[in-house]
Write an enzyme that holds these catalytic residues in place. Structure first.
Site, short mmCIF file in Angstrom:
data_model
loop_
_atom_site.label_atom_id
_atom_site.label_comp_id
_atom_site.label_asym_id
_atom_site.label_seq_id
_atom_site.Cartn_x
_atom_site.Cartn_y
_atom_site.Cartn_z
N HIS A 83 10.41 24.79 111.16
CA HIS A 83 10.71 23.51 110.78
C HIS A 83 11.55 23.38 109.40
O HIS A 83 11.83 22.44 109.08
CB HIS A 83 9.36 22.79 110.58
CG HIS A 83 8.64 22.58 111.85
ND1 HIS A 83 9.03 21.71 112.96
CD2 HIS A 83 7.22 22.91 112.37
CE1 HIS A 83 8.12 21.93 113.85
NE2 HIS A 83 6.96 22.57 113.34
N ASP A 120 6.74 27.09 121.04
CA ASP A 120 5.99 26.27 120.00
C ASP A 120 5.40 24.92 120.56
O ASP A 120 6.42 24.43 121.14
CB ASP A 120 6.21 26.50 118.90
CG ASP A 120 5.25 26.16 117.61
OD1 ASP A 120 4.82 26.92 117.17
OD2 ASP A 120 5.04 24.80 117.54
N HIS A 122 5.41 22.50 118.99
CA HIS A 122 6.20 21.61 118.21
C HIS A 122 7.70 21.67 118.47
O HIS A 122 8.03 22.86 118.47
CB HIS A 122 5.87 21.71 116.48
CG HIS A 122 4.50 21.39 116.34
ND1 HIS A 122 3.33 22.09 116.30
CD2 HIS A 122 3.75 20.08 116.16
CE1 HIS A 122 2.32 21.69 116.00
NE2 HIS A 122 2.64 20.27 116.04
ZN LIG Z 1 3.93 24.34 116.13
#
Ligand SMILES: [Zn+2]
Length: 337
Positions: A83, A120, A122
């Site tokens: 991220h 993942d 996300h």
């Molecule tokens: Zn994650």
């Protein structure tokens, strides 16, 4: 494991962001909000810059070691901070070890094609953003996308720009997506693109947070799926140039994450696991306040509630159809739409 050098961090990150993180290691919180720092997910504390830098050093060494043929494949469980942006921390990520390592790879091997696979729960937004314009790094992310779910990006329509158009592939999945639906998306979309793209190097951000009992996500994957993911990725890698680096990524059910990393590492290292978790390991978990209810390597069987099933299946169908339409032509797969 080693710290990343300043030169390496600068391959992706903004100098003022790096300097701010380094200063926060010793003192106050000036400019914190501007850089996404000093939040619940990205707190600052003495030594935060070193905490953030070690996984970068580890992932770079993994990538360059495999690229140079020093070892066949490499696993860096601490890595996978997908991220982090150039000058923005977010979602437990400060420095983006993946982007930095792949940029370093590109410096040495500019003509090679990289596949970045992100399973993942996300969306792999930082990595997608860094290579959004670049056809030499194909990013494929399968993730949950629902109202208010972090980071909020990763729609099928995000396909890349300029020369990179078609080389960002997003497979958003609804909450409660189970093994069956997840694999349908993987086999219908990821496998054909992978085979058509023929990557020279594969980077896989696993993420144990798609597991059914993860406290931060709503996907319903079981240990069987992680086992199968490992086998499938390795088979696909072996059809190509056999260069694979694996990083851990998220995983907020500590016992499940530990089991998943163990399953993966055993598979990659070709080691047979004992039928149940060793008693000492269970004791260690209990000592740290973690419950281990099942000693084996399988999950409790899960059945999606029947009233939810048609809705979820339809949502996954829509995603598969949309992604195929948007990106299959880039890979000459029009006949499979
Ligand atoms: Zn994650």
């Amino acid at each position: 494991m080693r710290l990343a050098t300043r030169e390496e961090l600068l391959l992706f990150h903004d100098p003022s962001y790096i300097e701010t993180l380094e200063l926060f290691g010793n003192m106050g919180t000036a400019f914190s909000a501007r850089f996404g720092l000093d939040t619940d997910e990205c707190p600052i504390f003495p030594g935060v810059d070193k905490y953030a830098s070690y996984p970068v050093g580890g992932t770079i060494d993994a990538v360059m070691g495999v690229a140079d043929g020093e070892f066949e494949d490499a696993v860096s469980f601490l890595g996978g901070f997908h991220h982090a942006m150039e000058s923005q921390a977010g979602g437990f990520c400060y420095y983006n070890d993946i982007v930095i390592a792949l940029k370093k790879y590109q410096q040495k091997y500019p003509e090679k094609r990289v596949l970045y696979l992100d399973t993942d729960a996300h969306h792999g937004d930082g990595v997608q953003h860094a290579f959004y314009h670049d056809p030499k790094v194909l990013t494929i992310s399968l993730h949950e996308l629902s109202m208010g779910f972090y980071p909020g990006s990763g729609r099928a329509e995000e396909v890349g720009i300029g020369e990179g158009k078609g080389y960002s592939v997003n497979i958003p999945l609804p909450p409660l997506t189970d093994d069956v639906e997840w694999w349908r998306a993987f086999e219908d979309v990821v496998v054909p693109i992978w085979l058509a793209y023929k990557p020279d190097f594969v980077f896989w951000e696993v993420g144990a947070d798609g597991y059914m009992n993860d406290p931060l996500t709503d996907l319903m994957l079981t240990y069987d799926t992680y086992q199968r993911m490992s086998k499938t990725v390795r088979q696909l890698v072996h059809l190509g140039t056999r260069k694979l680096v694996v990083t851990g990524g998220g995983g907020y059910n500590a016992v499940a994450a530990a089991k998943i990393w163990t399953i993966l590492l055993a598979d990659i290292a070709d080691i047979a696991l004992p039928p149940t978790i060793p008693a000492e390991w269970i004791e260690l978990c209990h000592k740290h306040g973690f419950q281990v209810k099942r000693g084996g390597w399988t999950s409790r069987p899960f059945r999606m509630p029947s009233d939810q099933y048609p809705k979820i299946r339809r949502a996954v169908d829509d995603t598969i159809e949309k992604v195929k339409e948007l990106v299959f032509p880039t890979f000459g797969l029009e006949d499979q739409i």
